[in-house]
Design an enzyme around this catalytic site. Sequence first.
Site, mmCIF file in Angstrom:
data_model
loop_
_atom_site.group_PDB
_atom_site.id
_atom_site.type_symbol
_atom_site.label_atom_id
_atom_site.label_comp_id
_atom_site.label_asym_id
_atom_site.label_seq_id
_atom_site.Cartn_x
_atom_site.Cartn_y
_atom_site.Cartn_z
ATOM 1 N N ASN A 53 12.159 -1.806 12.403
ATOM 2 C CA ASN A 53 12.958 -2.990 12.080
ATOM 3 C C ASN A 53 14.426 -2.608 12.273
ATOM 4 O O ASN A 53 14.990 -1.886 11.455
ATOM 5 C CB ASN A 53 12.675 -3.404 10.620
ATOM 6 C CG ASN A 53 13.531 -4.566 10.189
ATOM 7 O OD1 ASN A 53 14.267 -5.154 10.989
ATOM 8 N ND2 ASN A 53 13.450 -4.915 8.913
ATOM 9 N N TRP A 54 14.984 -3.101 13.363
ATOM 10 C CA TRP A 54 16.363 -2.692 13.694
ATOM 11 C C TRP A 54 17.400 -3.460 12.892
ATOM 12 O O TRP A 54 18.585 -3.180 12.984
ATOM 13 C CB TRP A 54 16.597 -2.847 15.203
ATOM 14 C CG TRP A 54 15.768 -1.904 16.031
ATOM 15 C CD1 TRP A 54 14.960 -0.894 15.573
ATOM 16 C CD2 TRP A 54 15.663 -1.864 17.464
ATOM 17 N NE1 TRP A 54 14.358 -0.241 16.622
ATOM 18 C CE2 TRP A 54 14.775 -0.812 17.804
ATOM 19 C CE3 TRP A 54 16.226 -2.611 18.507
ATOM 20 C CZ2 TRP A 54 14.444 -0.485 19.119
ATOM 21 C CZ3 TRP A 54 15.901 -2.293 19.816
ATOM 22 C CH2 TRP A 54 15.023 -1.242 20.121
ATOM 23 N N LYS A 55 16.988 -4.441 12.138
ATOM 24 C CA LYS A 55 17.894 -5.219 11.287
ATOM 25 C C LYS A 55 19.100 -5.698 12.104
ATOM 26 O O LYS A 55 18.959 -5.947 13.298
ATOM 27 C CB LYS A 55 18.284 -4.404 10.046
ATOM 28 C CG LYS A 55 17.042 -3.861 9.313
ATOM 29 C CD LYS A 55 17.326 -3.274 7.971
ATOM 30 C CE LYS A 55 16.024 -2.767 7.349
ATOM 31 N NZ LYS A 55 16.200 -2.231 6.016
ATOM 32 N N HIS A 66 10.917 -10.195 4.339
ATOM 33 C CA HIS A 66 11.588 -8.913 4.080
ATOM 34 C C HIS A 66 12.459 -9.049 2.829
ATOM 35 O O HIS A 66 13.052 -10.104 2.598
ATOM 36 C CB HIS A 66 12.437 -8.516 5.294
ATOM 37 C CG HIS A 66 12.898 -7.096 5.205
ATOM 38 N ND1 HIS A 66 13.961 -6.721 4.412
ATOM 39 C CD2 HIS A 66 12.417 -5.957 5.764
ATOM 40 C CE1 HIS A 66 14.114 -5.403 4.515
ATOM 41 N NE2 HIS A 66 13.186 -4.916 5.316
ATOM 42 N N GLU A 71 15.311 -8.108 2.197
ATOM 43 C CA GLU A 71 16.704 -8.505 2.457
ATOM 44 C C GLU A 71 16.799 -10.015 2.662
ATOM 45 O O GLU A 71 17.804 -10.632 2.314
ATOM 46 C CB GLU A 71 17.244 -7.714 3.662
ATOM 47 C CG GLU A 71 17.495 -6.260 3.276
ATOM 48 C CD GLU A 71 17.297 -5.246 4.392
ATOM 49 O OE1 GLU A 71 17.284 -5.639 5.572
ATOM 50 O OE2 GLU A 71 17.145 -4.056 4.066
ATOM 51 N N GLU A 111 7.095 -2.754 0.738
ATOM 52 C CA GLU A 111 8.420 -2.136 0.799
ATOM 53 C C GLU A 111 9.082 -2.235 -0.575
ATOM 54 O O GLU A 111 9.718 -3.248 -0.887
ATOM 55 C CB GLU A 111 9.295 -2.846 1.840
ATOM 56 C CG GLU A 111 8.756 -2.767 3.244
ATOM 57 C CD GLU A 111 9.864 -2.875 4.290
ATOM 58 O OE1 GLU A 111 9.852 -2.076 5.214
ATOM 59 O OE2 GLU A 111 10.735 -3.749 4.158
ATOM 60 N N GLY A 113 16.501 2.035 2.426
ATOM 61 C CA GLY A 113 17.845 2.477 2.793
ATOM 62 C C GLY A 113 18.505 3.370 1.760
ATOM 63 O O GLY A 113 19.697 3.640 1.823
ATOM 64 N N SER A 166 12.636 4.216 3.466
ATOM 65 C CA SER A 166 13.098 5.590 3.690
ATOM 66 C C SER A 166 12.037 6.503 4.300
ATOM 67 O O SER A 166 11.943 7.681 3.949
ATOM 68 C CB SER A 166 13.650 6.200 2.387
ATOM 69 O OG SER A 166 14.766 5.457 1.943
ATOM 70 N N GLY A 214 13.112 1.373 8.958
ATOM 71 C CA GLY A 214 14.452 0.826 9.151
ATOM 72 C C GLY A 214 15.349 1.844 9.840
ATOM 73 O O GLY A 214 15.261 2.058 11.052
ATOM 74 N N GLY A 215 16.194 2.502 9.064
ATOM 75 C CA GLY A 215 17.203 3.416 9.601
ATOM 76 C C GLY A 215 16.682 4.401 10.641
ATOM 77 O O GLY A 215 17.291 4.582 11.705
HETATM 78 P P1 13P Z 1 14.686 2.106 5.670
HETATM 79 O O1 13P Z 1 13.649 2.813 6.479
HETATM 80 O O2 13P Z 1 16.075 2.195 6.256
HETATM 81 O O3 13P Z 1 14.639 2.491 4.229
HETATM 82 O O4 13P Z 1 14.342 0.539 5.721
HETATM 83 C C1 13P Z 1 13.042 0.123 5.472
HETATM 84 C C2 13P Z 1 12.940 -1.302 5.842
HETATM 85 O O5 13P Z 1 13.545 -2.156 5.215
HETATM 86 C C3 13P Z 1 12.097 -1.671 6.994
HETATM 87 O O6 13P Z 1 11.898 -3.036 7.062
#
Ligand code: 13P
Length: 249
Positions: free
Chosen positions: A9-11, A94, A96, A166, A172, A212, A233-234
């Site tokens: 997920n590149w957000k 998600h 967020e 999640e 993050g 993470s 994510g990251g």
């Molecule tokens: P991180 O891997 O950066 O913690 O993010 C997880 C995420 O929100 C994937 O959708």
Amino acid sequence: MRNKIVAGNWKMNNDLLQTEELLLKLQEKKFKKGVQVMVAPTFTNLWHSVKKLKNSEIEVIAQNMHFAEKGAYTGEISASMLNGVGVNTVILGHSERREYFNEEDSLLKKKVDAALEHDMTLIFCFGEKLEDRELGHHFEVVRDQVKNALFHLKENDWSSVILAYEPVWAIGTGETATPEQAQEMHHFVRNLITQGYSKDIANEVSILYGGSVKPDNAREIFTKADVDGGLIGGASLDASTFSQIVNSF
Ligand code: 13P
């Protein structure tokens, strides 16, 4: 056998050039056979990414969509618009989106229905906040998120559903759930599906863990019985770390 899946997920990261660079690097990587690999660039880079990955096994997916077919929803994107650029899988719910855009279960239920009406696969995210866990409410919170948005589905809809646990406190933050905490929640959710539907359906649903995930913790998490992959994510913004995570299976 459930599908093993790792999705990046590149957000809201990467402009067109950066997306292109990352796609090129990803295409050079060798991914383990039998693992479905997906990446979710921002809306503006979807079409370009689909074209670039035309001959690749990596699937391009969307991070969100609106429930309506079309109309006066300034700034929104519909399922058919995604289909039109070759995107057939979408992340919904998600944390967020829930936190910053006030997406609640009732809205997510509509989005789930819209995705299924368009024959899309959905990756439905859920997870508790830190205070829920500290109060010992994490199972109830997750139960309600899953039931409220998904338990009206018909049995055969479930073949188009991927789940992603999640925990908000692990996203993050560098603080990942322990493999045991992930397994415990995944097992709980699979049991919910057994109770609401059947053991067969529950056994076929892939449940991903997100929060993470890094190359040094992925293997231990992925070996847990009810963990079928990761939503990253990251660490998905770098081709090497992402491919190491995929190859941790
Ligand atoms: P991180 O891997 O950066 O913690 O993010 C997880 C995420 O929100 C994937 O959708």
